[in-house]
Design a protein around this motif. Structure first.
Motif, short mmCIF file in Angstrom:
data_model
loop_
_atom_site.label_atom_id
_atom_site.label_comp_id
_atom_site.label_asym_id
_atom_site.label_seq_id
_atom_site.Cartn_x
_atom_site.Cartn_y
_atom_site.Cartn_z
N ILE A 10 1.45 -12.05 -3.60
CA ILE A 10 0.29 -12.10 -2.70
C ILE A 10 -0.80 -13.00 -3.29
CG2 ILE A 10 -1.69 -10.71 -1.90
CD1 ILE A 10 0.35 -8.51 -1.15
N PHE A 29 -7.88 -7.62 -1.27
CA PHE A 29 -7.28 -7.77 0.07
C PHE A 29 -7.13 -6.39 0.69
CE2 PHE A 29 -2.93 -6.49 -1.28
CZ PHE A 29 -3.08 -6.60 -2.66
N LEU A 30 -6.88 -6.39 2.00
CA LEU A 30 -6.73 -5.11 2.68
C LEU A 30 -5.37 -4.49 2.40
CD1 LEU A 30 -8.34 -5.63 6.22
CD2 LEU A 30 -9.31 -4.48 4.22
N ILE A 32 -2.10 -2.71 3.38
CA ILE A 32 -1.33 -2.84 4.63
C ILE A 32 -1.19 -1.49 5.36
CG2 ILE A 32 1.01 -2.45 3.70
CD1 ILE A 32 1.79 -5.07 5.24
N ASN A 87 -4.06 4.73 -9.24
CA ASN A 87 -2.88 5.47 -9.65
C ASN A 87 -2.25 4.75 -10.84
OD1 ASN A 87 -3.28 7.14 -7.39
ND2 ASN A 87 -2.06 5.80 -6.08
N GLN A 94 1.80 5.80 -8.58
CA GLN A 94 1.75 4.32 -8.61
C GLN A 94 3.09 3.76 -8.14
OE1 GLN A 94 0.90 2.44 -12.42
NE2 GLN A 94 0.50 0.46 -11.44
N VAL A 96 3.20 0.30 -6.88
CA VAL A 96 3.19 -1.12 -7.24
C VAL A 96 2.71 -1.23 -8.68
CG1 VAL A 96 2.23 -3.39 -6.71
CG2 VAL A 96 2.78 -1.82 -4.84
P1 5GP Z 1 -0.11 2.63 -5.26
O1 5GP Z 1 0.60 3.82 -4.69
O2 5GP Z 1 0.78 1.81 -6.16
O3 5GP Z 1 -1.41 3.01 -5.93
O4 5GP Z 1 -0.56 1.78 -4.03
C1 5GP Z 1 0.09 0.63 -3.59
C2 5GP Z 1 -0.57 0.25 -2.29
O5 5GP Z 1 -0.17 -1.05 -1.96
C3 5GP Z 1 -0.21 1.17 -1.12
O6 5GP Z 1 -1.39 1.78 -0.60
C4 5GP Z 1 0.47 0.22 -0.12
O7 5GP Z 1 0.13 0.49 1.22
C5 5GP Z 1 -0.02 -1.15 -0.56
N1 5GP Z 1 0.93 -2.21 -0.32
C6 5GP Z 1 2.25 -2.23 -0.68
N2 5GP Z 1 2.83 -3.38 -0.32
C7 5GP Z 1 1.86 -4.13 0.28
C8 5GP Z 1 1.85 -5.44 0.86
O8 5GP Z 1 2.86 -6.15 0.90
N3 5GP Z 1 0.68 -5.88 1.36
C9 5GP Z 1 -0.47 -5.12 1.31
N4 5GP Z 1 -1.57 -5.65 1.85
N5 5GP Z 1 -0.49 -3.88 0.78
C10 5GP Z 1 0.66 -3.39 0.26
#
Ligand code: 5GP
Ligand code: ZN
Length: 138
Positions: A10, A29-30, A32, A87, A94, A96
């Motif tokens: 991204i 960024f927002l 998704i 997270n 977590q 990502v």
């Molecule tokens: P985590 O659970 O790792 O703290 O949060 C990862 C966040 O990344 C989630 O809220 C998920 O909706 C967001 N996310 C995952 N893939 C994408 C993507 O391809 N684009 C965007 N904008 N957000 C994403």
């Protein structure tokens, strides 16, 4: 850049995102799949896995970005509150593995509940745990 990291892609522009902020070492960024509309993610441009991997000087820059983007999210969404969350590791949710802060705009009565709280068995248990954590400090 980590080859298999979606946030690195991204930031590199290989995957589209609803970009909000791109300054110095920080990108925002927002999300998704927002908890509330306007839910933003603030990330270091370089790949670091968790909070514990972030260099301290970058942390300062990230805090400034969190305040700037957080205020803007509140203004643009008309929110009256803001949750800042992070997270770290899968046990904490977590998904990502590129360190990121969640900025979640909040509205009175939006019905979002955060986490369930519990009691300690005793003040002694609580005091001992505080001592153990203090002893583990770097
Ligand atoms: P985590 O659970 O790792 O703290 O949060 C990862 C966040 O990344 C989630 O809220 C998920 O909706 C967001 N996310 C995952 N893939 C994408 C993507 O391809 N684009 C965007 N904008 N957000 C994403
Ligand atoms: Zn990455």
């Amino acid at each position: 850049m980590s080859q298999d990291c979606i946030f690195c892609k991204i930031i590199a522009g290989q995957i589209p995102s609803a970009k909000i902020y791109d300054q110095g070492g920080v990108y925002a960024f927002l999300d998704i799949a927002p908890v509330n509309k306007g839910h933003a993610l603030v990330v270091p441009k370089k790949h670091y896995a968790t909070l514990f991997d972030l260099p301290d000087d970058l942390g300062r820059e990230m805090l400034a970005a969190l305040k700037n983007v957080g205020r803007a999210v509140m203004t643009a969404t008309g929110a009256s509150g803001l949750n800042v969350g992070m997270n770290n590791y899968e046990s904490a949710g977590q998904l990502v593995h590129h360190a990121h802060f969640h900025l979640i705009p909040r509205h009175d009565g939006d019905g979002l509940t955060l986490w369930t709280q519990h009691a300690y068995e005793s003040t002694e248990e609580m005091r001992k745990l505080a001592q153990a954590i203090a002893a583990a400090l770097g």
